[in-house]
Design a protein around this motif. Structure first.
Motif, PDB file in Angstrom:
ATOM      1  N   ASP A 144       0.664  -1.424   0.036  1.00  0.00           N
ATOM      2  CA  ASP A 144      -0.230  -0.158   0.132  1.00  0.00           C
ATOM      3  C   ASP A 144       0.638   1.425  -0.027  1.00  0.00           C
ATOM      4  O   ASP A 144       0.935   2.274  -0.546  1.00  0.00           O
ATOM      5  N   THR A 162       2.533   1.782  -3.318  1.00  0.00           N
ATOM      6  CA  THR A 162       1.565   2.207  -4.446  1.00  0.00           C
ATOM      7  C   THR A 162       0.757   3.497  -4.090  1.00  0.00           C
ATOM      8  O   THR A 162       0.730   3.715  -4.802  1.00  0.00           O
ATOM      9  N   ASP A 163       0.878   3.739  -3.403  1.00  0.00           N
ATOM     10  CA  ASP A 163       0.553   4.712  -3.171  1.00  0.00           C
ATOM     11  C   ASP A 163       1.323   5.455  -3.861  1.00  0.00           C
ATOM     12  O   ASP A 163       0.741   7.355  -4.477  1.00  0.00           O
ATOM     13  N   THR A 182       2.231   6.824  -7.082  1.00  0.00           N
ATOM     14  CA  THR A 182       1.415   7.066  -8.328  1.00  0.00           C
ATOM     15  C   THR A 182       2.435   6.699  -9.300  1.00  0.00           C
ATOM     16  O   THR A 182       2.298   6.633 -10.570  1.00  0.00           O
ATOM     17  N   ALA A 206       1.428   0.307 -11.333  1.00  0.00           N
ATOM     18  CA  ALA A 206       1.175  -0.857 -10.614  1.00  0.00           C
ATOM     19  C   ALA A 206       0.943  -2.176 -11.542  1.00  0.00           C
ATOM     20  O   ALA A 206       0.908  -3.334 -10.547  1.00  0.00           O
ATOM     21  N   THR A 208      -3.595  -7.652  -5.824  1.00  0.00           N
ATOM     22  CA  THR A 208      -3.740  -6.535  -4.778  1.00  0.00           C
ATOM     23  C   THR A 208      -3.457  -5.163  -5.795  1.00  0.00           C
ATOM     24  O   THR A 208      -3.787  -4.039  -5.886  1.00  0.00           O
ATOM     25  N   ALA A 209      -2.280  -5.288  -6.478  1.00  0.00           N
ATOM     26  CA  ALA A 209      -1.909  -4.386  -7.450  1.00  0.00           C
ATOM     27  C   ALA A 209      -2.391  -4.100  -8.794  1.00  0.00           C
ATOM     28  O   ALA A 209      -2.401  -2.835  -9.052  1.00  0.00           O
ATOM     29  N   THR A 236      -5.350  -2.428  -7.589  1.00  0.00           N
ATOM     30  CA  THR A 236      -4.360  -0.794  -7.339  1.00  0.00           C
ATOM     31  C   THR A 236      -5.196   0.023  -8.698  1.00  0.00           C
ATOM     32  O   THR A 236      -5.345   1.057  -8.489  1.00  0.00           O
ATOM     33  N   GLN A 286      -8.578   0.629  -9.503  1.00  0.00           N
ATOM     34  CA  GLN A 286      -9.133   1.698  -8.616  1.00  0.00           C
ATOM     35  C   GLN A 286      -8.472   3.039  -9.131  1.00  0.00           C
ATOM     36  O   GLN A 286      -9.140   4.027  -9.259  1.00  0.00           O
ATOM     37  N   ARG A 287      -7.011   3.242  -9.806  1.00  0.00           N
ATOM     38  CA  ARG A 287      -6.554   4.820 -10.048  1.00  0.00           C
ATOM     39  C   ARG A 287      -7.948   4.974 -11.649  1.00  0.00           C
ATOM     40  O   ARG A 287      -7.586   6.290 -11.250  1.00  0.00           O
ATOM     41  N   ARG A 292     -10.653  -3.281  -1.867  1.00  0.00           N
ATOM     42  CA  ARG A 292      -9.515  -1.933  -1.710  1.00  0.00           C
ATOM     43  C   ARG A 292     -10.585  -1.028  -1.649  1.00  0.00           C
ATOM     44  O   ARG A 292      -9.857   0.363  -0.998  1.00  0.00           O
ATOM     45  N   ARG A 293     -11.833  -0.745  -1.303  1.00  0.00           N
ATOM     46  CA  ARG A 293     -12.300   0.241  -1.141  1.00  0.00           C
ATOM     47  C   ARG A 293     -13.063  -0.215   0.920  1.00  0.00           C
ATOM     48  O   ARG A 293     -13.724   0.631   0.904  1.00  0.00           O
TER      49      ARG A 293
END
Length: 271
Positions: free
Chosen positions: A17, A20-21, A23, A27, A105-106, A109, A112-113, A197-198
């Protein structure tokens, strides 16, 4: 997972996390790298045993992982795997499962982005329903005699251009590298990761007729109040429920269907 493995995975999730925070980190590319490491560790049993050997120091195992992976995958992937092997593991297979989870998860992510995570959640659910109702398709995807290339081509014909790129990637990986899991279990695990993820919980809702937007909003709010967190509703229509709704959250079932009430009445009469 138990004990040490659970703690090691929790720490790895936090590192992912944090990474990947940023940017600037790709990811999706990181997901591909971690998926390659997953395949390597699954294939090389002796290697994963060495990397999880409690008799070896964490630093020596991290150095070994870095030597093997440097130049093969990104520096970010090397750092994540090195951190994983520094930890203690209850069993060697847990390391492989954890690297695979980080890969998925990556990828989620990345979705999500791009603003596509909701679509990925829905597509995973719908794909699971399609597979569950089409025995021929399920057989083709789980066949031990079919080649990886054939399975990948079949999935691309089904999903290519019709689903989010992340949905296609994670499903292709699941089907071509099942690692002993059932297809259904793998899809359910992916759906849970997507919800996490959310920081949401997935509720599978079955109703006799489609729910209106207002009904969905009210149900989501009611479930959020019960479980103390936002809910993502996966909606399914099944006329067999006769009326009302059935809600499954994890292993818990909230059943308010006419069919269930009729069955309960029948049981009481028989008793």
């Amino acid at each position: 997972m138990n004990g040490a493995s659970r703690e090691a995975l929790a720490a790895a999730r936090e590192r992912l996390d944090a990474l990947t925070d940023n940017t600037s980190v790709d990811a999706a590319a990181l997901a591909d790298d971690l998926a390659s490491v997953t395949a390597l560790l699954h294939r090389e049993v002796s290697l994963r045993r060495v990397l999880t050997d409690p008799a070896q120091s964490g630093e020596s195992k991290a150095e070994l992982a870095a030597r093997l992976l440097s130049g093969q995958v990104s520096g970010e992937a090397v750092d994540l795997v090195s951190g994983l092997v520094r930890s203690r593991w209850s069993q060697s297979r847990d390391l492989v499962d954890s690297v695979e989870e980080l890969a998925n998860t990556a990828d989620l992510t990345a979705a999500q982005r791009a603003g596509g995570l909701d679509d990925v959640e829905d597509e995973l659910f719908r794909f699971g329903r399609i597979v569950g109702s089409d025995t021929e398709l399920r057989s083709a995807l789980t066949s031990r005699t079919a080649t990886t290339a054939a399975k990948s081509e079949l999935l691309r014909s089904l999903l290519g251009g019709k689903a989010q790129p992340v949905t296609e990637r994670v499903i292709v990986r699941l089907v071509t590298q099942p690692r002993g899991r059932s297809l259904e279990a793998g899809l359910e695990s992916l759906s849970k990761l997507a919800a996490d993820r959310r920081d949401r919980t997935v509720a599978i809702v079955t109703s006799a007729v489609p729910l209106s937007d207002r009904q969905k909003q009210r149900l989501g709010a009611a479930l959020a109040k019960i479980y103390g967190r936002e809910m993502h509703l996966n909606l399914d229509v099944d006329p067999a429920v006769l009326g009302g709704i059935s809600v499954r959250v994890g292993d818990e079932i909230i059943n308010g269907t006419v069919a269930e009430r009729l069955e309960e009445a029948t049981r009481r009469m028989a008793g």
